[in-house]
Design a protein around this motif. Structure first.
Motif, PDB file in Angstrom:
ATOM      1  N   LEU A   1       0.689  -1.499  -0.093  1.00  0.00           N
ATOM      2  CA  LEU A   1       0.139   0.124  -0.134  1.00  0.00           C
ATOM      3  C   LEU A   1       1.062   0.785  -0.208  1.00  0.00           C
ATOM      4  N   LEU A   2       2.374   1.457   0.993  1.00  0.00           N
ATOM      5  CA  LEU A   2       2.940   2.663   0.887  1.00  0.00           C
ATOM      6  C   LEU A   2       3.493   2.904  -0.493  1.00  0.00           C
ATOM      7  N   HIS A   3       3.551   1.814  -1.289  1.00  0.00           N
ATOM      8  CA  HIS A   3       4.056   1.774  -2.436  1.00  0.00           C
ATOM      9  C   HIS A   3       3.604   2.023  -3.892  1.00  0.00           C
ATOM     10  N   GLU A   4       2.118   1.848  -3.609  1.00  0.00           N
ATOM     11  CA  GLU A   4       1.060   1.974  -4.326  1.00  0.00           C
ATOM     12  C   GLU A   4       0.205   3.324  -4.742  1.00  0.00           C
ATOM     13  N   ALA A   5      -0.423   3.700  -2.922  1.00  0.00           N
ATOM     14  CA  ALA A   5      -1.492   4.296  -2.868  1.00  0.00           C
ATOM     15  C   ALA A   5      -0.892   5.691  -2.653  1.00  0.00           C
ATOM     16  N   ASP A   6      -1.704   6.627  -1.943  1.00  0.00           N
ATOM     17  CA  ASP A   6      -1.126   7.725  -1.135  1.00  0.00           C
ATOM     18  C   ASP A   6      -1.015   7.306  -0.117  1.00  0.00           C
ATOM     19  N   TRP A   7       0.416   8.257   0.602  1.00  0.00           N
ATOM     20  CA  TRP A   7       0.027   7.593   2.202  1.00  0.00           C
ATOM     21  C   TRP A   7      -0.883   8.364   2.697  1.00  0.00           C
ATOM     22  N   ASP A   8      -1.814   9.122   2.264  1.00  0.00           N
ATOM     23  CA  ASP A   8      -1.876  10.193   3.083  1.00  0.00           C
ATOM     24  C   ASP A   8      -3.597   9.076   3.716  1.00  0.00           C
ATOM     25  N   ASP A   9      -3.475   8.529   3.113  1.00  0.00           N
ATOM     26  CA  ASP A   9      -4.933   7.779   2.771  1.00  0.00           C
ATOM     27  C   ASP A   9      -4.942   6.134   3.007  1.00  0.00           C
ATOM     28  N   LEU A  10      -3.645   5.904   3.502  1.00  0.00           N
ATOM     29  CA  LEU A  10      -3.563   4.886   4.160  1.00  0.00           C
ATOM     30  C   LEU A  10      -4.072   4.447   5.082  1.00  0.00           C
ATOM     31  N   SER A  11      -5.028   3.243   5.794  1.00  0.00           N
ATOM     32  CA  SER A  11      -5.887   2.866   6.943  1.00  0.00           C
ATOM     33  C   SER A  11      -5.626   1.196   7.177  1.00  0.00           C
ATOM     34  N   ILE A  12      -6.277   1.220   8.355  1.00  0.00           N
ATOM     35  CA  ILE A  12      -6.195   0.270   9.070  1.00  0.00           C
ATOM     36  C   ILE A  12      -7.219  -0.569   8.177  1.00  0.00           C
ATOM     37  N   ALA A  13      -8.354  -0.013   7.453  1.00  0.00           N
ATOM     38  CA  ALA A  13      -9.033  -0.551   6.560  1.00  0.00           C
ATOM     39  C   ALA A  13      -8.705  -1.218   5.680  1.00  0.00           C
ATOM     40  N   GLN A  14      -7.791  -0.374   5.121  1.00  0.00           N
ATOM     41  CA  GLN A  14      -7.347  -0.501   3.401  1.00  0.00           C
ATOM     42  C   GLN A  14      -5.989  -2.244   3.759  1.00  0.00           C
ATOM     43  N   VAL A  15      -5.163  -1.534   4.954  1.00  0.00           N
ATOM     44  CA  VAL A  15      -4.454  -2.870   5.039  1.00  0.00           C
ATOM     45  C   VAL A  15      -4.958  -4.368   5.739  1.00  0.00           C
ATOM     46  N   ALA A  16      -6.792  -4.297   5.885  1.00  0.00           N
ATOM     47  CA  ALA A  16      -6.796  -5.888   6.423  1.00  0.00           C
ATOM     48  C   ALA A  16      -7.555  -5.943   5.203  1.00  0.00           C
ATOM     49  N   GLU A  17      -8.181  -5.322   4.418  1.00  0.00           N
ATOM     50  CA  GLU A  17      -9.040  -5.565   3.375  1.00  0.00           C
ATOM     51  C   GLU A  17      -7.840  -6.346   2.304  1.00  0.00           C
ATOM     52  N   ARG A  18      -6.633  -5.610   2.570  1.00  0.00           N
ATOM     53  CA  ARG A  18      -5.621  -6.648   1.257  1.00  0.00           C
ATOM     54  C   ARG A  18      -4.720  -7.516   2.175  1.00  0.00           C
ATOM     55  N   SER A  19      -4.614  -7.686   2.967  1.00  0.00           N
ATOM     56  CA  SER A  19      -4.090  -8.817   4.286  1.00  0.00           C
ATOM     57  C   SER A  19      -4.748  -9.981   4.590  1.00  0.00           C
ATOM     58  N   GLY A  20      -5.956  -9.924   3.997  1.00  0.00           N
ATOM     59  CA  GLY A  20      -7.104 -10.616   4.424  1.00  0.00           C
ATOM     60  C   GLY A  20      -7.150 -10.682   6.202  1.00  0.00           C
ATOM     61  N   VAL A  21      -6.539  -9.954   6.758  1.00  0.00           N
ATOM     62  CA  VAL A  21      -6.849 -10.407   7.618  1.00  0.00           C
ATOM     63  C   VAL A  21      -8.080  -9.245   8.467  1.00  0.00           C
ATOM     64  N   HIS A  22      -8.592  -9.375   9.837  1.00  0.00           N
ATOM     65  CA  HIS A  22      -9.656  -8.982  10.281  1.00  0.00           C
ATOM     66  C   HIS A  22      -9.658  -7.880  10.636  1.00  0.00           C
ATOM     67  N   GLN A  23      -9.778  -6.359  10.525  1.00  0.00           N
ATOM     68  CA  GLN A  23      -9.445  -4.902  11.517  1.00  0.00           C
ATOM     69  C   GLN A  23      -9.551  -5.402  12.064  1.00  0.00           C
ATOM     70  N   ALA A  24     -10.219  -6.179  12.850  1.00  0.00           N
ATOM     71  CA  ALA A  24     -10.123  -6.226  14.850  1.00  0.00           C
ATOM     72  C   ALA A  24      -8.640  -6.628  15.816  1.00  0.00           C
ATOM     73  N   THR A  25      -8.404  -7.951  14.123  1.00  0.00           N
ATOM     74  CA  THR A  25      -7.263  -8.335  14.618  1.00  0.00           C
ATOM     75  C   THR A  25      -6.052  -7.195  14.238  1.00  0.00           C
ATOM     76  N   ILE A  26      -5.492  -6.736  13.500  1.00  0.00           N
ATOM     77  CA  ILE A  26      -5.152  -5.559  13.383  1.00  0.00           C
ATOM     78  C   ILE A  26      -4.736  -4.492  14.463  1.00  0.00           C
ATOM     79  N   TYR A  27      -5.869  -4.261  15.085  1.00  0.00           N
ATOM     80  CA  TYR A  27      -6.436  -2.751  16.201  1.00  0.00           C
ATOM     81  C   TYR A  27      -5.791  -4.059  17.611  1.00  0.00           C
ATOM     82  N   ARG A  28      -5.896  -4.928  17.719  1.00  0.00           N
ATOM     83  CA  ARG A  28      -5.708  -6.248  18.977  1.00  0.00           C
ATOM     84  C   ARG A  28      -3.972  -6.191  19.037  1.00  0.00           C
ATOM     85  N   ARG A  29      -3.564  -6.411  18.108  1.00  0.00           N
ATOM     86  CA  ARG A  29      -2.162  -6.952  17.511  1.00  0.00           C
ATOM     87  C   ARG A  29      -1.425  -4.753  17.933  1.00  0.00           C
TER      88      ARG A  29
END
Length: 192
Positions: free
Chosen positions: A28-56
């Motif tokens: 995402l940091l390679h591709e996207a505007d980093w101002d728009d980077l979000s945990i929701a995007q990371v969750a979607e791209r990684s296939g890992v639930h947002q709750a798991t990312i927030y918890r960790r």
């Protein structure tokens, strides 16, 4: 009958989650505007639930710091050549190569994303970890009887100019420039 301990899988689910999330952040940091980077995007791209990312990781800043720390530790370990000059030159040349390479912009973007607090001050884990590693390098030099600079001097005379070039000039710095910065730093140390 004694209870058996669960069998632990090397790596296991935690390692898969970490790998998927780290890869997603770098992609995402390679591709996207980093101002728009979000945990929701990371969750979607990684296939890992947002709750798991927030918890960790808790926050986007903490996630980015962790990803950058791991990448730098793996790809650019702090050298131990046996001399202060050798260590500083190897470190400076590696930083110059890192910021000029394909991940250079990612590291710079990650530093900026990590610098943006989300309701709490950023701890810059990767900077603290790297600072600890560099201080150990300087302490080894002192233990050998050499006259090392302070960590702040190293950051100001070597690291800051290398990152400045990567951020503001079309042509990033090179190994020759990195060695020139080491010469300047060692000249400063000799004057103390």
């Amino acid at each position: 009958m004694a209870a058996q301990e669960p069998v632990r899988r090397p790596g296991g689910r935690n390692a898969r989650v970490r790998t998927a999330v780290c890869e997603a952040v770098f992609d995402l940091l390679h591709e996207a505007d980093w101002d728009d980077l979000s945990i929701a995007q990371v969750a979607e791209r990684s296939g890992v639930h947002q709750a798991t990312i927030y918890r960790r990781w808790g926050t986007l800043g903490a996630l980015v710091d962790d990803v950058v720390t791991e990448q730098l530790t793996r790809s650019s370990p702090v050298p131990d050549t046996g001399t202060l000059r050798g260590d500083l030159e190897a470190y400076a040349v590696q930083v110059a190569e890192d910021v000029a390479g394909p991940l250079g912009r990612v590291f710079l973007r990650a530093a900026l994303v990590g610098a943006r607090p989300e309701g709490e001050p950023s701890k810059h884990v990767y900077l603290l970890e790297r600072g600890t590693q560099l201080q150990k390098m300087l302490d080894r030099a002192r233990d050998r009887g050499e006259n090392p600079p302070t960590l702040l001097e190293l950051l100001e005379v070597i690291l800051a100019p290398l990152y400045f070039h990567a951020m503001f000039f079309e042509r990033p710095t090179n190994a020759h420039h990195a060695r020139t910065l080491v010469d300047r730093l060692l000249a400063l140390s000799e004057k103390k």
